[in-house]
Design an enzyme around this catalytic site. Structure first.
Site, PDB file in Angstrom:
ATOM      1  N   SER A 102       2.144   2.611   3.879  1.00  0.00           N
ATOM      2  CA  SER A 102       2.250   2.005   2.543  1.00  0.00           C
ATOM      3  C   SER A 102       3.225   2.658   1.575  1.00  0.00           C
ATOM      4  CB  SER A 102       0.880   1.949   1.885  1.00  0.00           C
ATOM      5  OG  SER A 102       0.190   0.838   2.379  1.00  0.00           O
ATOM      6  N   LYS A 127       0.660   3.887  -8.810  1.00  0.00           N
ATOM      7  CA  LYS A 127       0.018   2.834  -7.994  1.00  0.00           C
ATOM      8  C   LYS A 127      -1.404   2.640  -8.521  1.00  0.00           C
ATOM      9  CE  LYS A 127      -0.860   1.591  -3.130  1.00  0.00           C
ATOM     10  NZ  LYS A 127      -0.817   2.043  -1.726  1.00  0.00           N
ATOM     11  N   SER A 151       1.584  -1.210   1.255  1.00  0.00           N
ATOM     12  CA  SER A 151       0.918  -1.777   0.099  1.00  0.00           C
ATOM     13  C   SER A 151       1.453  -1.302  -1.253  1.00  0.00           C
ATOM     14  CB  SER A 151      -0.573  -1.474   0.173  1.00  0.00           C
ATOM     15  OG  SER A 151      -0.793  -0.071   0.094  1.00  0.00           O
TER      16      SER A 151
HETATM   17  N1  GLN Z   1       0.202  -2.015   6.300  1.00  0.00           N
HETATM   18  C1  GLN Z   1      -0.806  -1.117   6.759  1.00  0.00           C
HETATM   19  C2  GLN Z   1      -2.150  -1.786   6.706  1.00  0.00           C
HETATM   20  O1  GLN Z   1      -2.194  -2.906   6.343  1.00  0.00           O
HETATM   21  C3  GLN Z   1      -0.786   0.151   5.959  1.00  0.00           C
HETATM   22  C4  GLN Z   1      -1.499   0.094   4.671  1.00  0.00           C
HETATM   23  C5  GLN Z   1      -1.502   1.404   3.937  1.00  0.00           C
HETATM   24  O2  GLN Z   1      -0.825   2.361   4.316  1.00  0.00           O
HETATM   25  N2  GLN Z   1      -2.306   1.469   2.885  1.00  0.00           N
HETATM   26  O3  GLN Z   1      -3.139  -1.220   7.031  1.00  0.00           O
END
Ligand code: GLN
Length: 461
Positions: free
Chosen positions: A165, A66, A141
């Site tokens: 994410s 990532k 994400s």
């Molecule tokens: N979808 C969640 C957010 O927008 C989680 C994001 C993440 O885990 N980095 O905060």
């Protein structure tokens, strides 16, 4: 997964992965490739094997990273214009550990900029497509990492999970996704989102591979004072659940949840029952506040963590800027995505002197109540079971005009993050439309391998 040895050349493993990545280029799972360096590393490992020298537990295994993990190879962009040309001088501890065992990074994967999002549509470089339907989101994400594993480009990929994410894209793409107990894997060298819930984990095709990768990454790191002493044991079978009791969270099996998702999770509960687990139902009314808590606490931490991007210390500096104020303002205006800015605004608002008590402080108090509720549940149960997301992958563009709708998609993944608990996503079914559906297991702190063990006991091989 296939590891290089006398009969399997690392160069062949890496070449095959690179070719596949090219074949599936249109999914846009990767932001950049690491071809030359990856092949060079593979040759080194092959030469070592040739000479009979010891190689690591992941010798020659290609993996995807990532793009919010620092590595000196290429740029660490976090999918933001702010860091588009940023060559990191450091290596994230998780990356260093994985590579010390011989794994080879073939490319950096797409994400929502700074990991803010749940679809990978907030990337400065454009969205990633779902591995099962190009019109749908990869989830996020860590969408790129999930898709790279789902398309069999690589056997595992690294991701970060602050509020879902890893788990949600794993569920959307039908792979295993592990978010460990907070503090299991060092956060050193990973672009910070929300420091009190950021965790590093992985995507894999099966539980065994995920266990291997997590075991390598886990452990105390003096560069991250929140890391725990290593509790990961090599042998998964040692991590047995004590009571063999699992509770299905009723609050997440209600009307708002897609019937196919509910059926998939119920079927999975049935499978666990057959394997000897007692399955009961639990009400956790506090969970309805988790999303509100999360979207106060996380933006607060985000606004603080993003203050370092001032046009002076990292990455971008606006070429239009004329004086100090415009260096700050124009750089931040150009370098951040709208979602990043939204979170900075919310964060500064909830931390501001007039509103701190009403929002931030209250959210932290409610967070403690949430932790208490989990602790109480774990007196009786080894693990809690629920869906990962209310529905399978949604269409690209479906939620982009409505940030609140996008936040609602996170309702089932944020609670364990706020409590620092381990949680994993297991691919359990496909919808009629052919979209993957995941189930989520959540356990007490440091019960990560018990969750993996439970999943392994009913895994389709
Ligand atoms: N979808 C969640 C957010 O927008 C989680 C994001 C993440 O885990 N980095 O905060």
């Amino acid at each position: 997964m296939k590891i290089a040895d006398k009969n399997t050349k690392a160069v062949d493993l890496v070449r095959a992965a690179l070719e596949k990545a090219k074949e599936y280029e249109d999914y846009h799972a990767f932001i950049s490739m690491n071809e030359a360096h990856a092949l060079e590393r593979a040759r080194e490992i092959d030469a070592k094997i040739e000479r009979g020298e010891p190689v690591g537990r992941l010798a020659g295994v290609p993996y995807a990273l990532k793009d919010n993990f620092s590595s000196p190879q290429g740029h660490t962009t976090a999918a933001a214009k702010m860091l588009e040309d940023y060559p990191s001088p450091i290596t994230a501890t998780a990356v260093a550990k994985i590579e010390a065992e011989g794994a080879i990074m073939i490319g950096r994967t797409n994400l929502d900029a700074y990991a803010h999002g749940g679809s990978t549509e907030n990337s400065y470089f454009g969205p990633t497509s779902n591995a099962y339907d190009k019109e749908r989101v990869a989830g996020g994400s860590s969408g790129g990492s999930a898709v790279a594993v789902a398309l069999d480009i690589v056997p595992f990929a690294l991701g970060s999970d602050t509020g879902g994410s890893i788990r949600q894209p794993a569920s959307f793409n039908g792979v295993v996704g592990v978010k460990p107990t907070y503090g299991t894997v060092s956060r050193y060298g990973v672009v910070a989102m929300a420091s009190s819930t950021d965790t590093m984990g992985c995507f894999a095709k099966n539980v065994e591979d995920a266990n291997l990768v997590m075991g390598i990454m886990a452990g105390r790191d003096e560069k991250d004072s929140t890391t725990l002493a290593d509790f990961w044991t090599k042998d998964l079978t040692e991590a047995t659940p004590k009571q063999k009791k699992i509770a299905l969270i009723k609050d997440f099996m209600g009307d708002g949840v897609d019937p196919e998702v509910k059926a998939a999770v119920n079927d999975y509960a049935g499978k666990l029952k057959k394997a000897g687990y007692t399955i009961e139902e639990i009400d956790m009314p506090i969970l309805k506040y988790a999303l509100a808590i999360y979207y106060i606490v996380v933006p607060a931490e985000v606004s603080s963590n993003l203050s370092r991007y001032d046009g002076i210390r990292y990455g971008l500096r606006s070429s239009e800027a004329k004086d100090l104020d415009s260096v700050y303002n124009m750089t931040r205006d150009e370098g951040f995505m709208p979602e990043n800015k939204r979170r900075i605004l919310i964060g500064n608002f909830v931390l501001s002197s007039g509103f701190f008590d009403a929002y931030y402080l209250k959210a932290q108090k409610a967070r403690t109540l949430l932790i208490d509720a989990y602790n109480k549940a774990f007196e009786k149960y080894d693990a809690l079971l629920c869906p990962v997301a209310p529905r399978p992958a949604f269409k690209i563009g479906e939620n982009t005009a409505d940030p609140l709708q996008m936040y609602l998609e996170d309702v089932m993944t944020v609670p364990p993050s706020l409590a620092g608990l381990p949680a994993m996503s297991i691919p359990v079914a496909k919808s009629k439309a052919g979209l993957p559906i995941g189930a989520q297991l959540v356990g007490p702190r440091q019960s990560d391998q018990i969750l993996l063990n439970i999943a392994a006991s009913v895994e389709d091989k």
